[in-house]
Scaffold this active site. Structure first.
Site, PDB file in Angstrom:
ATOM      1  N   VAL A 114     -13.119  10.898 -81.095  1.00 42.61           N
ATOM      2  CA  VAL A 114     -14.011  10.337 -80.254  1.00 42.61           C
ATOM      3  C   VAL A 114     -14.613   8.996 -80.917  1.00 42.61           C
ATOM      4  CG1 VAL A 114     -16.586  10.832 -79.504  1.00 42.61           C
ATOM      5  CG2 VAL A 114     -15.003  12.849 -79.817  1.00 42.61           C
ATOM      6  N   VAL A 118     -11.500   3.880 -78.830  1.00 42.20           N
ATOM      7  CA  VAL A 118     -11.797   3.178 -80.172  1.00 42.20           C
ATOM      8  C   VAL A 118     -11.197   3.906 -81.213  1.00 42.20           C
ATOM      9  CG1 VAL A 118     -13.660   2.109 -81.522  1.00 42.20           C
ATOM     10  CG2 VAL A 118     -13.810   1.816 -79.093  1.00 42.20           C
ATOM     11  N   CYS A 119     -11.861   5.011 -81.521  1.00 43.34           N
ATOM     12  CA  CYS A 119     -11.714   5.866 -82.785  1.00 43.34           C
ATOM     13  C   CYS A 119     -10.451   6.427 -82.647  1.00 43.34           C
ATOM     14  CB  CYS A 119     -12.736   7.052 -83.071  1.00 43.34           C
ATOM     15  SG  CYS A 119     -14.383   6.436 -82.818  1.00 43.34           S
ATOM     16  N   VAL A 120      -9.602   6.749 -81.513  1.00 42.06           N
ATOM     17  CA  VAL A 120      -8.347   7.157 -81.558  1.00 42.06           C
ATOM     18  C   VAL A 120      -7.370   6.058 -81.492  1.00 42.06           C
ATOM     19  CG1 VAL A 120      -6.628   8.604 -80.313  1.00 42.06           C
ATOM     20  CG2 VAL A 120      -9.140   9.515 -80.343  1.00 42.06           C
TER      21      VAL A 120
END
Length: 208
Positions: A114, A118-120
């Site tokens: 999540v 961005v975070c992935v």
């Protein structure tokens, strides 16, 4: 149109990366309902445990508004490496996280997190640039809406990432139903009510 060849997941070469499933960030997920998303994330955790895959947890700035890791994940993996990044948005910018990944000696990264865009996406693109094969678990990752979701998937896919849902991850790792069909069927039944119906029907039909 992507020309990325079909790459099969190999349980002996895969590691699961759970990125920024945090109590604050998870409230941003709007492309799945809260209960559906929680089920999907924990299903991926079940898969990691079932196939004995190395699993790495990481959070970003968990002392701030992003919040701590969701407790259910920490309970699933109490002994897994846990990298609390002090501030790096891209997990791949954190030396301890990359070191933990490299320590597994595995080249297939199964990643979810999540938010998707961005975070992935950021660590996915970074890992691909370093020669890793990255498998993004689409329904165990979440973001603001489906427009953002689709753009993130397109960006990662264009770079060579493989997109699949947690059910496909389980089936590809299994490879053959004769490899502990009962064990995998039970896992799937616990996370998919319709699959439980399928198994109940089969069990009743085959009962002697």
């Amino acid at each position: 149109m992507s020309n990325v060849p079909y790459k099969r997941l190999n349980k002996d070469d895969a590691v699961v990366l759970l990125v920024d499933h945090q109590t604050g960030l998870i409230s941003l997920v709007q492309d799945f309902s809260p209960n559906e998303f929680k089920n999907n994330v924990l299903a991926l955790g079940d898969i990691a445990k079932f196939f004995n895959l190395p699993t790495i947890l990481t959070t970003s700035f968990d002392s701030g508004p992003n919040g701590p890791i969701v407790p259910e994940l920490k309970e699933q993996f109490p002994d897994a490496p846990f990298i609390a990044r002090p501030g790096q948005i891209n997990a791949w910018d954190n030396a301890d996280f990359v070191k933990a990944v490299k320590a597994t000696g595995r080249k297939q990264l199964i990643i979810a997190g999540v938010v998707t865009d961005v975070c992935v996406a950021f660590p996915t693109l970074s890992a691909i640039a370093e020669g890793y094969e990255v498998f993004v678990v689409t329904d165990s990752s979440g973001t603001f809406n489906t427009t953002v979701q689709q753009a993130a998937w397109a960006r990662m896919s264009a770079a060579g990432a493989h997109l699949l849902n947690w059910f496909a991850v389980a089936c590809e790792l299994q490879g053959d139903w004769r490899n502990d069909m009962e064990g995998l069927a039970n896992l799937l039944s616990n996370r998919l009510p319709n699959y439980r119906n399928l198994i109940n029907s089969y069990t009743k039909f085959t009962a002697k």
